[in-house]
Design a protein around this motif. Structure first.
Motif, PDB file in Angstrom:
ATOM      1  N   TYR A   1       0.830  -1.199   0.000  1.00 20.85           N
ATOM      2  CA  TYR A   1       0.000   0.000   0.000  1.00 20.85           C
ATOM      3  C   TYR A   1       0.871   1.257   0.000  1.00 20.85           C
ATOM      4  O   TYR A   1       1.834   1.358   0.765  1.00 20.85           O
ATOM      5  N   THR A   2       0.503   2.213  -0.864  1.00 18.33           N
ATOM      6  CA  THR A   2       1.091   3.540  -0.746  1.00 18.33           C
ATOM      7  C   THR A   2       0.409   4.249   0.426  1.00 18.33           C
ATOM      8  O   THR A   2      -0.635   3.804   0.914  1.00 18.33           O
ATOM      9  N   ARG A   3       0.960   5.347   0.849  1.00 18.10           N
ATOM     10  CA  ARG A   3       0.373   6.099   1.956  1.00 18.10           C
ATOM     11  C   ARG A   3      -1.061   6.517   1.628  1.00 18.10           C
ATOM     12  O   ARG A   3      -1.979   6.367   2.428  1.00 18.10           O
ATOM     13  N   THR A   4      -1.253   7.024   0.422  1.00 23.42           N
ATOM     14  CA  THR A   4      -2.580   7.482   0.025  1.00 23.42           C
ATOM     15  C   THR A   4      -3.577   6.338  -0.011  1.00 23.42           C
ATOM     16  O   THR A   4      -4.680   6.433   0.537  1.00 23.42           O
ATOM     17  N   ASN A   5      -3.178   5.218  -0.651  1.00 29.36           N
ATOM     18  CA  ASN A   5      -4.091   4.080  -0.756  1.00 29.36           C
ATOM     19  C   ASN A   5      -4.397   3.475   0.607  1.00 29.36           C
ATOM     20  O   ASN A   5      -5.518   3.015   0.861  1.00 29.36           O
ATOM     21  N   TYR A   6      -3.400   3.460   1.487  1.00 30.40           N
ATOM     22  CA  TYR A   6      -3.611   2.906   2.828  1.00 30.40           C
ATOM     23  C   TYR A   6      -4.648   3.722   3.598  1.00 30.40           C
ATOM     24  O   TYR A   6      -5.591   3.177   4.172  1.00 30.40           O
ATOM     25  N   LEU A   7      -4.475   5.051   3.606  1.00 32.30           N
ATOM     26  CA  LEU A   7      -5.407   5.903   4.342  1.00 32.30           C
ATOM     27  C   LEU A   7      -6.812   5.837   3.745  1.00 32.30           C
ATOM     28  O   LEU A   7      -7.810   5.815   4.468  1.00 32.30           O
ATOM     29  N   ASN A   8      -6.887   5.794   2.413  1.00 35.41           N
ATOM     30  CA  ASN A   8      -8.195   5.666   1.772  1.00 35.41           C
ATOM     31  C   ASN A   8      -8.850   4.327   2.095  1.00 35.41           C
ATOM     32  O   ASN A   8     -10.064   4.239   2.293  1.00 35.41           O
ATOM     33  N   PHE A   9      -8.030   3.274   2.150  1.00 34.78           N
ATOM     34  CA  PHE A   9      -8.558   1.946   2.457  1.00 34.78           C
ATOM     35  C   PHE A   9      -9.099   1.890   3.885  1.00 34.78           C
ATOM     36  O   PHE A   9     -10.173   1.329   4.133  1.00 34.78           O
ATOM     37  N   ILE A  10      -8.365   2.478   4.825  1.00 39.53           N
ATOM     38  CA  ILE A  10      -8.819   2.515   6.212  1.00 39.53           C
ATOM     39  C   ILE A  10     -10.168   3.224   6.306  1.00 39.53           C
ATOM     40  O   ILE A  10     -11.079   2.798   7.011  1.00 39.53           O
ATOM     41  N   ASP A  11     -10.292   4.319   5.569  1.00 41.56           N
ATOM     42  CA  ASP A  11     -11.560   5.064   5.581  1.00 41.56           C
ATOM     43  C   ASP A  11     -12.720   4.232   5.056  1.00 41.56           C
ATOM     44  O   ASP A  11     -13.883   4.460   5.417  1.00 41.56           O
ATOM     45  N   SER A  12     -12.412   3.268   4.185  1.00 46.87           N
ATOM     46  CA  SER A  12     -13.484   2.480   3.555  1.00 46.87           C
ATOM     47  C   SER A  12     -13.908   1.261   4.365  1.00 46.87           C
ATOM     48  O   SER A  12     -14.933   0.650   4.082  1.00 46.87           O
TER      49      SER A  12
ATOM     50  N   ARG B   1     -15.464  -0.783   7.310  1.00 47.22           N
ATOM     51  CA  ARG B   1     -16.503  -0.587   8.322  1.00 47.22           C
ATOM     52  C   ARG B   1     -15.948  -0.906   9.704  1.00 47.22           C
ATOM     53  O   ARG B   1     -15.160  -1.827   9.886  1.00 47.22           O
ATOM     54  N   GLU B   2     -16.361  -0.142  10.694  1.00 44.15           N
ATOM     55  CA  GLU B   2     -16.020  -0.351  12.096  1.00 44.15           C
ATOM     56  C   GLU B   2     -14.561  -0.040  12.430  1.00 44.15           C
ATOM     57  O   GLU B   2     -14.129  -0.238  13.567  1.00 44.15           O
ATOM     58  N   ILE B   3     -13.780   0.392  11.466  1.00 43.22           N
ATOM     59  CA  ILE B   3     -12.396   0.804  11.720  1.00 43.22           C
ATOM     60  C   ILE B   3     -12.236   2.214  11.179  1.00 43.22           C
ATOM     61  O   ILE B   3     -12.439   2.451   9.993  1.00 43.22           O
ATOM     62  N   ASP B   4     -11.893   3.139  12.039  1.00 41.87           N
ATOM     63  CA  ASP B   4     -11.898   4.533  11.617  1.00 41.87           C
ATOM     64  C   ASP B   4     -10.561   5.241  11.823  1.00 41.87           C
ATOM     65  O   ASP B   4     -10.489   6.460  11.755  1.00 41.87           O
ATOM     66  N   GLU B   5      -9.466   4.482  12.042  1.00 36.78           N
ATOM     67  CA  GLU B   5      -8.168   5.116  12.208  1.00 36.78           C
ATOM     68  C   GLU B   5      -7.074   4.159  11.755  1.00 36.78           C
ATOM     69  O   GLU B   5      -7.233   2.934  11.811  1.00 36.78           O
ATOM     70  N   PRO B   6      -5.941   4.696  11.293  1.00 40.47           N
ATOM     71  CA  PRO B   6      -4.828   3.847  10.873  1.00 40.47           C
ATOM     72  C   PRO B   6      -4.315   3.010  12.044  1.00 40.47           C
ATOM     73  O   PRO B   6      -4.406   3.422  13.202  1.00 40.47           O
ATOM     74  N   PHE B   7      -3.775   1.828  11.742  1.00 42.18           N
ATOM     75  CA  PHE B   7      -3.274   0.970  12.812  1.00 42.18           C
ATOM     76  C   PHE B   7      -2.181   0.048  12.275  1.00 42.18           C
ATOM     77  O   PHE B   7      -2.055  -0.174  11.074  1.00 42.18           O
ATOM     78  N   ILE B   8      -1.387  -0.476  13.190  1.00 41.57           N
ATOM     79  CA  ILE B   8      -0.413  -1.527  12.914  1.00 41.57           C
ATOM     80  C   ILE B   8      -0.843  -2.746  13.710  1.00 41.57           C
ATOM     81  O   ILE B   8      -1.141  -2.650  14.900  1.00 41.57           O
ATOM     82  N   GLY B   9      -0.863  -3.913  13.074  1.00 48.99           N
ATOM     83  CA  GLY B   9      -1.359  -5.121  13.726  1.00 48.99           C
ATOM     84  C   GLY B   9      -2.574  -5.645  12.984  1.00 48.99           C
ATOM     85  O   GLY B   9      -2.728  -5.379  11.787  1.00 48.99           O
ATOM     86  N   CYS B  10      -3.435  -6.379  13.661  1.00 50.77           N
ATOM     87  CA  CYS B  10      -4.593  -6.997  13.030  1.00 50.77           C
ATOM     88  C   CYS B  10      -5.901  -6.563  13.700  1.00 50.77           C
ATOM     89  O   CYS B  10      -5.955  -6.411  14.923  1.00 50.77           O
ATOM     90  N   ARG B  11      -6.905  -6.377  12.875  1.00 50.49           N
ATOM     91  CA  ARG B  11      -8.238  -6.057  13.375  1.00 50.49           C
ATOM     92  C   ARG B  11      -9.271  -6.754  12.510  1.00 50.49           C
ATOM     93  O   ARG B  11      -8.990  -7.141  11.382  1.00 50.49           O
ATOM     94  N   GLN B  12     -10.477  -6.866  13.054  1.00 46.37           N
ATOM     95  CA  GLN B  12     -11.582  -7.476  12.335  1.00 46.37           C
ATOM     96  C   GLN B  12     -12.653  -6.437  12.033  1.00 46.37           C
ATOM     97  O   GLN B  12     -12.825  -5.474  12.776  1.00 46.37           O
ATOM     98  N   SER B  13     -13.362  -6.700  10.947  1.00 46.29           N
ATOM     99  CA  SER B  13     -14.482  -5.846  10.583  1.00 46.29           C
ATOM    100  C   SER B  13     -15.501  -6.684   9.837  1.00 46.29           C
ATOM    101  O   SER B  13     -15.163  -7.724   9.255  1.00 46.29           O
TER     102      SER B  13
END
Length: 358
Positions: free
Chosen positions: A288-299, A301-313
């Motif tokens: 992921y580029t920085r732009t694509n990563y931030l856009n992906f996080i925004d898309s 559901r249930e995750i609204d901020e950048p993170f390192i590690g694993c999360r579920q949605s």
């Protein structure tokens, strides 16, 4: 009456013979006018050229022996729909240093060709070095051998000349002459760069370049197509001094063997990812580029901020998805995220207890 005709005749002769008054032929374009003036980056001169297929361009007006210094001239040419441009260099004398093969090594003045409407973040044509541009002096044997081609019907030309206060003011150069030819789109490079199916090239389409090709900082342009927030680290294509990631679409979540699974790698990434559906053990690994990563996080559901590690949605189809991101070389394989399973279980348990208590 004879006196009146004689006076008018002399007046017409005088006007036509004055330098700069004579109109240029419609097939000749000049970047710096008779007074050495030109349009800049903020307001480039736009010419719609649809009357003929061949034009001549000069760096400066023919009446001037040398081009003007301390200028940053920009001209955009819009040709016929469904056509593309070919640039042939007929003469070239622009202040700069070259190696023995004639390749630019340090350009004090330069010329750059862009594959789009503007120079702030447009893609340079193949063969143009973003650090130097084109400079030097062509010998008679090399004139006409340099060819550049656009991918669509739009070409932007930038002609930069160094401020005399910053460089040698004793350098007087004769500039350049170009032949510009437009012809129906044929993918002339023979490769994927101008391939419509791969790149979506179309007349008038914006052609973003990499960060290294940008000519302006973000603060210089308040509104830029595809605009993102400022900073030298921001990039559309690549991350400066980025990391390397494994890349695959359908590879095992665990166990994962990059050699066995013939997994590719991508470089200059901002984040590596591993993503999979909870019900399947097939994962996607990506760069992921920085732009694509931030856009992906925004898309997500249930995750609204950048993170390192694993999360579920839970996606729109009520399926549970796992998303893992990391920031070191080749970190997006199985062992890197093993610890996160415990985290995911704890998060899930806390979430369940929270719902029960509510």
């Amino acid at each position: 009456m004879k006196c009146l005709i004689f006076c008018l005749s002399n007046l017409v002769t005088l006007v036509v013979s004055q330098p700069g008054v004579n109109p240029l032929p419609s097939d000749v374009l000049v970047i710096q006018n008779l007074n050495g003036q030109c349009n800049g980056i903020a307001n480039p001169l736009i010419r719609k050229l649809q009357e003929r297929n061949s034009y001549i361009m000069r760096s400066h007006a023919e009446e001037r022996t040398y081009y003007e210094r301390s200028k940053n001239c920009v001209m955009t040419l819009i040709g016929k729909l469904g056509y593309q441009w070919e640039i042939r260099i007929n003469s070239f004398d622009v202040y700069g240093e070259t190696d023995s093969a004639g390749n630019p090594t340090k350009c004090y003045d330069y010329v750059k060709f862009y594959d789009s409407e503007r120079v702030d973040n447009a893609k340079l044509l193949k063969g143009i070095n973003y650090e130097t541009g084109l400079c030097g002096t062509l010998t008679p044997s090399t004139v006409g051998q340099l060819l550049f081609r656009t991918c669509a019907n739009i070409l932007t030309i930038q002609f930069y000349t160094l401020d005399t206060q910053k460089g040698s003011s004793s350098e007087f150069r004769q500039g350049f002459g170009l032949e510009l030819i437009q012809y129906e789109w044929t993918n002339p490079t023979g490769g994927p760069d101008c391939d419509f199916d791969l790149n979506g090239i179309a007349p008038g389409m914006w052609r973003d370049g990499t960060f290294s090709e940008f000519q302006n900082s973000w603060t210089d342009q308040p509104v830029i197509p595809g605009y993102i927030s400022g900073g030298a680290e921001a990039n559309y294509d690549k991350e400066i001094a980025g990391i390397t990631c494994y890349v695959c679409q359908n590879c095992p979540v665990e166990p994962f063997d990059p050699v066995r699974d013939a997994t590719g790698q991508d470089t200059n990434c901002y984040r590596c990812s591993k993503e999979w559906d909870q019900e399947y053990q097939i994962a996607k690994r990506a760069c992921y580029t920085r732009t694509n990563y931030l856009n992906f996080i925004d898309s997500i559901r249930e995750i609204d901020e950048p993170f390192i590690g694993c999360r579920q949605s839970v996606d729109q189809y009520s399926r549970t998805r796992n998303y893992c991101f990391c920031d070191t070389d080749l970190c997006n394989w199985a062992t890197r995220f093993t610890w996160s399973k415990v985290t995911l279980c704890l998060v899930g348990l806390v979430s369940l207890l929270h719902r029960l208590l509510i």
